[in-house]
Design an enzyme around this catalytic site. Structure first.
Site, PDB file in Angstrom:
ATOM      1  N   GLU A   1     -12.495   3.247  -1.470  1.00 16.99           N
ATOM      2  CA  GLU A   1     -12.125   4.397  -2.302  1.00 16.99           C
ATOM      3  C   GLU A   1     -11.724   4.020  -3.718  1.00 16.99           C
ATOM      4  O   GLU A   1     -11.914   4.806  -4.640  1.00 16.99           O
ATOM      5  CB  GLU A   1     -10.993   5.177  -1.623  1.00 16.99           C
ATOM      6  CG  GLU A   1     -11.505   5.945  -0.411  1.00 16.99           C
ATOM      7  CD  GLU A   1     -10.465   6.824   0.224  1.00 16.99           C
ATOM      8  OE1 GLU A   1      -9.274   6.649  -0.081  1.00 16.99           O
ATOM      9  OE2 GLU A   1     -10.868   7.670   1.037  1.00 16.99           O
ATOM     10  N   VAL A   2     -11.089   2.854  -3.861  1.00 18.30           N
ATOM     11  CA  VAL A   2     -10.646   2.459  -5.201  1.00 18.30           C
ATOM     12  C   VAL A   2     -11.621   1.406  -5.729  1.00 18.30           C
ATOM     13  O   VAL A   2     -11.832   0.367  -5.094  1.00 18.30           O
ATOM     14  CB  VAL A   2      -9.212   1.890  -5.166  1.00 18.30           C
ATOM     15  CG1 VAL A   2      -8.776   1.461  -6.563  1.00 18.30           C
ATOM     16  CG2 VAL A   2      -8.239   2.920  -4.591  1.00 18.30           C
TER      17      VAL A   2
ATOM     18  N   HIS B   1     -10.025  -5.003  -3.552  1.00 17.23           N
ATOM     19  CA  HIS B   1      -8.710  -5.210  -2.930  1.00 17.23           C
ATOM     20  C   HIS B   1      -8.919  -5.698  -1.517  1.00 17.23           C
ATOM     21  O   HIS B   1      -9.804  -5.230  -0.813  1.00 17.23           O
ATOM     22  CB  HIS B   1      -7.857  -3.945  -2.952  1.00 17.23           C
ATOM     23  CG  HIS B   1      -8.583  -2.692  -2.560  1.00 17.23           C
ATOM     24  ND1 HIS B   1      -9.493  -2.074  -3.386  1.00 17.23           N
ATOM     25  CD2 HIS B   1      -8.544  -1.951  -1.426  1.00 17.23           C
ATOM     26  CE1 HIS B   1      -9.971  -1.001  -2.784  1.00 17.23           C
ATOM     27  NE2 HIS B   1      -9.427  -0.910  -1.588  1.00 17.23           N
TER      28      HIS B   1
ATOM     29  N   ASN C   1     -12.944  -3.471   2.087  1.00 16.49           N
ATOM     30  CA  ASN C   1     -14.049  -2.513   2.078  1.00 16.49           C
ATOM     31  C   ASN C   1     -14.874  -2.728   0.815  1.00 16.49           C
ATOM     32  O   ASN C   1     -14.316  -2.925  -0.272  1.00 16.49           O
ATOM     33  CB  ASN C   1     -13.498  -1.085   2.110  1.00 16.49           C
ATOM     34  CG  ASN C   1     -12.868  -0.748   3.442  1.00 16.49           C
ATOM     35  OD1 ASN C   1     -13.433  -1.055   4.488  1.00 16.49           O
ATOM     36  ND2 ASN C   1     -11.699  -0.124   3.419  1.00 16.49           N
TER      37      ASN C   1
ATOM     38  N   HIS D   1      -6.988  -5.854   2.017  1.00 15.70           N
ATOM     39  CA  HIS D   1      -5.844  -5.323   2.767  1.00 15.70           C
ATOM     40  C   HIS D   1      -5.307  -6.431   3.678  1.00 15.70           C
ATOM     41  O   HIS D   1      -6.083  -7.159   4.305  1.00 15.70           O
ATOM     42  CB  HIS D   1      -6.286  -4.179   3.692  1.00 15.70           C
ATOM     43  CG  HIS D   1      -6.849  -2.977   3.003  1.00 15.70           C
ATOM     44  ND1 HIS D   1      -6.122  -1.811   2.830  1.00 15.70           N
ATOM     45  CD2 HIS D   1      -8.074  -2.727   2.475  1.00 15.70           C
ATOM     46  CE1 HIS D   1      -6.887  -0.903   2.228  1.00 15.70           C
ATOM     47  NE2 HIS D   1      -8.077  -1.434   1.999  1.00 15.70           N
TER      48      HIS D   1
ATOM     49  N   ASP E   1       0.849  -1.187   0.000  1.00 16.68           N
ATOM     50  CA  ASP E   1       0.000   0.000   0.000  1.00 16.68           C
ATOM     51  C   ASP E   1       0.893   1.249   0.000  1.00 16.68           C
ATOM     52  O   ASP E   1       1.907   1.311   0.690  1.00 16.68           O
ATOM     53  CB  ASP E   1      -0.911  -0.001   1.240  1.00 16.68           C
ATOM     54  CG  ASP E   1      -2.059   0.984   1.092  1.00 16.68           C
ATOM     55  OD1 ASP E   1      -3.211   0.536   0.919  1.00 16.68           O
ATOM     56  OD2 ASP E   1      -1.801   2.214   1.134  1.00 16.68           O
TER      57      ASP E   1
HETATM   58  P1  AMP Z   1      -9.893   1.420   0.365  1.00 15.80           P
HETATM   59  O1  AMP Z   1     -10.154   2.620   1.206  1.00 15.80           O
HETATM   60  O2  AMP Z   1     -10.224   0.128   1.055  1.00 15.80           O
HETATM   61  O3  AMP Z   1     -10.496   1.539  -1.007  1.00 15.80           O
HETATM   62  O4  AMP Z   1      -8.309   1.367   0.193  1.00 15.80           O
HETATM   63  C1  AMP Z   1      -7.625   1.957  -0.870  1.00 15.80           C
HETATM   64  C2  AMP Z   1      -6.156   1.817  -0.558  1.00 15.80           C
HETATM   65  O5  AMP Z   1      -5.407   2.014  -1.751  1.00 15.80           O
HETATM   66  C3  AMP Z   1      -5.619   2.836   0.465  1.00 15.80           C
HETATM   67  O6  AMP Z   1      -5.061   2.144   1.588  1.00 15.80           O
HETATM   68  C4  AMP Z   1      -4.569   3.612  -0.329  1.00 15.80           C
HETATM   69  O7  AMP Z   1      -3.463   4.000   0.449  1.00 15.80           O
HETATM   70  C5  AMP Z   1      -4.200   2.620  -1.414  1.00 15.80           C
HETATM   71  N1  AMP Z   1      -3.631   3.188  -2.628  1.00 15.80           N
HETATM   72  C6  AMP Z   1      -4.113   4.228  -3.357  1.00 15.80           C
HETATM   73  N2  AMP Z   1      -3.334   4.455  -4.425  1.00 15.80           N
HETATM   74  C7  AMP Z   1      -2.347   3.520  -4.396  1.00 15.80           C
HETATM   75  C8  AMP Z   1      -1.234   3.225  -5.231  1.00 15.80           C
HETATM   76  N3  AMP Z   1      -0.964   3.951  -6.339  1.00 15.80           N
HETATM   77  N4  AMP Z   1      -0.426   2.208  -4.876  1.00 15.80           N
HETATM   78  C9  AMP Z   1      -0.672   1.483  -3.760  1.00 15.80           C
HETATM   79  N5  AMP Z   1      -1.718   1.703  -2.939  1.00 15.80           N
HETATM   80  C10 AMP Z   1      -2.535   2.714  -3.242  1.00 15.80           C
END
Ligand code: AMP
Length: 125
Positions: free
Chosen positions: A105-106, A110, A97, A112, A39
């Site tokens: 957010e993404v 994914h 999530n 974690h 991350d």
């Molecule tokens: P979530 O809130 O569960 O969607 O987690 C998204 C995660 O993606 C967060 O912990 C961010 O720090 C991580 N993240 C965002 N951009 C990147 C990236 N370019 N490389 C690695 N992790 C990322």
């Protein structure tokens, strides 16, 4: 902005770009169906993201549409990363999530993996 887990897949999302090699990442594990990388903003000494290579928005999307092979690959990758990273004895937490209330957010599924310190209560009250 949290994402809606039922939205269509967006090929411009950050993890799709990592999968296409357009953005850098520190790979921890890769197989036919799954990629894992560190991350970018770690919340624990070990903070790894495990993602399917397929186009799945969320846990909901993945669990409904992914093949058994893709699902097995992701689950086994999490276990293998933890074992090979020496995380089993001290313990670790996995978290995915999914959708609005989770704060996802993404918009690419994914999982974690957090480890390396006592991780505290499961959720803020
Ligand atoms: P979530 O809130 O569960 O969607 O987690 C998204 C995660 O993606 C967060 O912990 C961010 O720090 C991580 N993240 C965002 N951009 C990147 C990236 N370019 N490389 C690695 N992790 C990322």
């Amino acid at each position: 902005m949290p994402i809606d887990a039922t939205q269509p897949y967006d090929d411009a999302n950050i993890f799709a770009r990592i999968l296409r090699g357009e953005l850098p990442s520190k790979t921890v594990h890769e197989d036919e169906h799954t990629l894992a990388f560190n991350d970018i903003n770690p919340l624990a000494p070990t903070h790894i993201l495990v993602i399917p290579k397929g186009r799945y928005v969320s846990w909901d999307d993945f669990s409904a549409k992914a093949s058994d092979e893709e699902i097995a690959s992701l689950v086994r990758a999490v276990g293998k990363i933890a074992r090979e990273g020496g995380l089993v004895q001290s313990g670790y937490r996995i978290l995915a999530n999914s959708g609005l209330n989770s704060g996802q957010e993404v918009p690419h599924l994914h999982v974690h993996i957090f480890a390396g310190r006592p991780l505290g209560p499961m959720l803020a009250k």
